[in-house]
Design a protein around this motif. Structure first.
Motif, PDB file in Angstrom:
ATOM      1  N   GLY A  29       0.770  -1.238   0.000  1.00 58.59           N
ATOM      2  CA  GLY A  29       0.000   0.000   0.000  1.00 58.59           C
ATOM      3  C   GLY A  29       0.796   1.280   0.000  1.00 58.59           C
ATOM      4  O   GLY A  29       0.234   2.373   0.101  1.00 58.59           O
ATOM      5  N   LYS A  30       2.103   1.184  -0.146  1.00 57.59           N
ATOM      6  CA  LYS A  30       2.966   2.360  -0.076  1.00 57.59           C
ATOM      7  C   LYS A  30       2.605   3.413  -1.113  1.00 57.59           C
ATOM      8  O   LYS A  30       2.474   4.606  -0.787  1.00 57.59           O
ATOM      9  N   SER A  31       2.429   3.012  -2.361  1.00 57.57           N
ATOM     10  CA  SER A  31       2.171   3.982  -3.431  1.00 57.57           C
ATOM     11  C   SER A  31       0.836   4.689  -3.236  1.00 57.57           C
ATOM     12  O   SER A  31       0.714   5.892  -3.475  1.00 57.57           O
ATOM     13  N   THR A  32      -0.180   3.943  -2.787  1.00 56.22           N
ATOM     14  CA  THR A  32      -1.486   4.557  -2.550  1.00 56.22           C
ATOM     15  C   THR A  32      -1.414   5.566  -1.408  1.00 56.22           C
ATOM     16  O   THR A  32      -1.975   6.666  -1.492  1.00 56.22           O
ATOM     17  N   ILE A  33      -0.705   5.216  -0.347  1.00 53.97           N
ATOM     18  CA  ILE A  33      -0.580   6.130   0.788  1.00 53.97           C
ATOM     19  C   ILE A  33       0.235   7.357   0.398  1.00 53.97           C
ATOM     20  O   ILE A  33      -0.089   8.482   0.803  1.00 53.97           O
ATOM     21  N   ALA A  34       1.266   7.175  -0.412  1.00 50.36           N
ATOM     22  CA  ALA A  34       2.048   8.321  -0.898  1.00 50.36           C
ATOM     23  C   ALA A  34       1.169   9.264  -1.709  1.00 50.36           C
ATOM     24  O   ALA A  34       1.244  10.498  -1.552  1.00 50.36           O
ATOM     25  N   ARG A  35       0.331   8.703  -2.573  1.00 52.27           N
ATOM     26  CA  ARG A  35      -0.566   9.544  -3.385  1.00 52.27           C
ATOM     27  C   ARG A  35      -1.540  10.314  -2.504  1.00 52.27           C
ATOM     28  O   ARG A  35      -1.764  11.522  -2.702  1.00 52.27           O
ATOM     29  N   LYS A  36      -2.116   9.643  -1.506  1.00 50.47           N
ATOM     30  CA  LYS A  36      -3.053  10.300  -0.603  1.00 50.47           C
ATOM     31  C   LYS A  36      -2.364  11.392   0.208  1.00 50.47           C
ATOM     32  O   LYS A  36      -2.946  12.447   0.492  1.00 50.47           O
ATOM     33  N   LEU A  37      -1.105  11.148   0.571  1.00 50.49           N
ATOM     34  CA  LEU A  37      -0.368  12.136   1.350  1.00 50.49           C
ATOM     35  C   LEU A  37      -0.131  13.404   0.527  1.00 50.49           C
ATOM     36  O   LEU A  37      -0.262  14.527   1.036  1.00 50.49           O
ATOM     37  N   LEU A  38       0.203  13.243  -0.739  1.00 42.31           N
ATOM     38  CA  LEU A  38       0.427  14.399  -1.603  1.00 42.31           C
ATOM     39  C   LEU A  38      -0.870  15.153  -1.866  1.00 42.31           C
ATOM     40  O   LEU A  38      -0.862  16.378  -2.023  1.00 42.31           O
ATOM     41  N   GLU A  39      -1.991  14.440  -1.902  1.00 38.52           N
ATOM     42  CA  GLU A  39      -3.282  15.110  -2.046  1.00 38.52           C
ATOM     43  C   GLU A  39      -3.610  15.929  -0.809  1.00 38.52           C
ATOM     44  O   GLU A  39      -4.149  17.037  -0.907  1.00 38.52           O
ATOM     45  N   ARG A  40      -3.284  15.409   0.370  1.00 37.42           N
ATOM     46  CA  ARG A  40      -3.548  16.096   1.636  1.00 37.42           C
ATOM     47  C   ARG A  40      -2.555  17.235   1.866  1.00 37.42           C
ATOM     48  O   ARG A  40      -2.885  18.220   2.529  1.00 37.42           O
ATOM     49  N   GLU A  41      -1.340  17.085   1.340  1.00 40.93           N
ATOM     50  CA  GLU A  41      -0.271  18.069   1.550  1.00 40.93           C
ATOM     51  C   GLU A  41       0.227  18.569   0.190  1.00 40.93           C
ATOM     52  O   GLU A  41       1.295  18.204  -0.282  1.00 40.93           O
ATOM     53  N   PHE A 134       7.956   2.581   7.713  1.00 40.51           N
ATOM     54  CA  PHE A 134       7.836   1.284   7.042  1.00 40.51           C
ATOM     55  C   PHE A 134       6.393   0.806   7.164  1.00 40.51           C
ATOM     56  O   PHE A 134       5.856   0.704   8.273  1.00 40.51           O
ATOM     57  N   ILE A 135       5.774   0.526   6.030  1.00 40.72           N
ATOM     58  CA  ILE A 135       4.384   0.068   5.996  1.00 40.72           C
ATOM     59  C   ILE A 135       4.378  -1.433   5.751  1.00 40.72           C
ATOM     60  O   ILE A 135       4.997  -1.914   4.794  1.00 40.72           O
ATOM     61  N   VAL A 136       3.695  -2.177   6.606  1.00 37.75           N
ATOM     62  CA  VAL A 136       3.682  -3.635   6.490  1.00 37.75           C
ATOM     63  C   VAL A 136       2.246  -4.136   6.368  1.00 37.75           C
ATOM     64  O   VAL A 136       1.311  -3.523   6.890  1.00 37.75           O
ATOM     65  N   PRO A 137       2.053  -5.255   5.682  1.00 37.79           N
ATOM     66  CA  PRO A 137       0.719  -5.852   5.588  1.00 37.79           C
ATOM     67  C   PRO A 137       0.389  -6.585   6.883  1.00 37.79           C
ATOM     68  O   PRO A 137       1.283  -6.928   7.654  1.00 37.79           O
ATOM     69  N   PRO A 138      -0.893  -6.858   7.137  1.00 38.51           N
ATOM     70  CA  PRO A 138      -1.253  -7.581   8.361  1.00 38.51           C
ATOM     71  C   PRO A 138      -0.757  -9.020   8.382  1.00 38.51           C
ATOM     72  O   PRO A 138      -0.582  -9.606   9.443  1.00 38.51           O
ATOM     73  N   SER A 139      -0.520  -9.590   7.205  1.00 37.32           N
ATOM     74  CA  SER A 139       0.025 -10.951   7.114  1.00 37.32           C
ATOM     75  C   SER A 139       0.580 -11.143   5.711  1.00 37.32           C
ATOM     76  O   SER A 139       0.204 -10.424   4.774  1.00 37.32           O
ATOM     77  N   LEU A 140       1.458 -12.131   5.552  1.00 34.40           N
ATOM     78  CA  LEU A 140       1.980 -12.426   4.225  1.00 34.40           C
ATOM     79  C   LEU A 140       0.901 -13.044   3.339  1.00 34.40           C
ATOM     80  O   LEU A 140       0.915 -12.872   2.116  1.00 34.40           O
ATOM     81  N   ASP A 182      -3.680  -2.631   7.824  1.00 31.65           N
ATOM     82  CA  ASP A 182      -4.825  -3.540   7.794  1.00 31.65           C
ATOM     83  C   ASP A 182      -6.082  -2.812   7.345  1.00 31.65           C
ATOM     84  O   ASP A 182      -7.075  -3.437   6.961  1.00 31.65           O
ATOM     85  N   ASP A 183      -6.043  -1.485   7.384  1.00 33.89           N
ATOM     86  CA  ASP A 183      -7.130  -0.636   6.892  1.00 33.89           C
ATOM     87  C   ASP A 183      -6.467   0.577   6.255  1.00 33.89           C
ATOM     88  O   ASP A 183      -5.776   1.333   6.931  1.00 33.89           O
TER      89      ASP A 183
END
Length: 227
Positions: A29-41, A134-140, A182-183
């Motif tokens: 989810g790194k790329s999606t969170i980066a995009r959302k961060l740039l939209e917010r900032e 560091f962003i990690v998934p809830p499980s592999l 996880d969300d």
């Protein structure tokens, strides 16, 4: 280090910019969170990496990446024009030095989407101005499901990404913050909170020194100062 300062709006405190690093295994989810961060900032700068991998459908040179040949990449690396670079999935990725320095000179925070190798190199070069998340998934198992659901990779590539994810997870302790995705919305809010908190660190605000000294002088004038 970032020498020029961003100014907070109310009291005009000088503040050094934050070099904000996001890393994660592919599919976390790194790329999606980066995009959302740039939209917010919207005032936040973004580091656009150079890469030797082929351009994908819908991508644009200079927007997602600077797409270069392997020979050109080697030439840039030999001239020390990257802040960091690494091999990822059989291709090379690197952060051009000059655009980042220009953003820092303008007092901008800068977002980096790099792997653990890039995060380590940036920290070695820029020290306390770097914040590593560091962003990690809830499980592999969930990570594998996400990779399959996006239906962009072959089975061999998925298995390669899963093996690489295990190696990347072993470097979790090289980061300042670890956030479980996880969300997506909740994960993003945590990442954004980290950025806002890091901006408020005393060590990033050299302008606070003068402000506090003025308050101390004010206390003396009012007869409130104690020794």
């Amino acid at each position: 280090m970032a020498r020029m300062a961003h100014r907070d709006s109310k009291f005009e405190f000088d503040r050094r910019g934050v070099l904000f690093v996001l890393s994660s295994p592919s599919g976390a989810g790194k790329s999606t969170i980066a995009r959302k961060l740039l939209e917010r900032e919207p005032g936040m700068g973004v580091s656009v990496s150079a890469t030797t991998r082929p351009m994908r459908e819908g991508e644009e040179d200079g927007r997602e990446y600077h797409f270069v040949t392997t020979e050109k990449f080697k030439e840039l690396a030999a001239r020390h024009e990257f802040l960091e670079w690494a091999h990822v999935f059989n291709y090379r990725y690197g952060t051009p030095r000059e655009p980042v320095k220009k953003m820092l000179a303008a007092g901008q925070d800068v977002l980096f989407d790099v792997d653990w190798q890039g995060a380590q190199q940036l920290f070695q070069l820029e020290g306390g101005d770097v914040v590593r998340v560091f962003i990690v998934p809830p499980s592999l198992a969930e990570l594998e499901k996400r990779l399959r659901d996006r239906a962009t990779d072959s089975e061999d590539v998925i298995q390669y990404r899963m093996k690489r994810a295990e190696r990347e997870l072993s470097h979790w302790d090289g980061y300042d913050y670890v956030v479980v995705n996880d969300d997506l919305d909740a994960c993003f809010e945590k990442v954004h909170t980290i950025l806002k908190a890091e901006r408020e660190k005393r060590s990033r605000k050299p302008g606070l020194i003068g402000f506090v000294r003025e308050r101390q002088e004010e206390a003396i004038e009012m007869g409130l100062a104690t020794r």
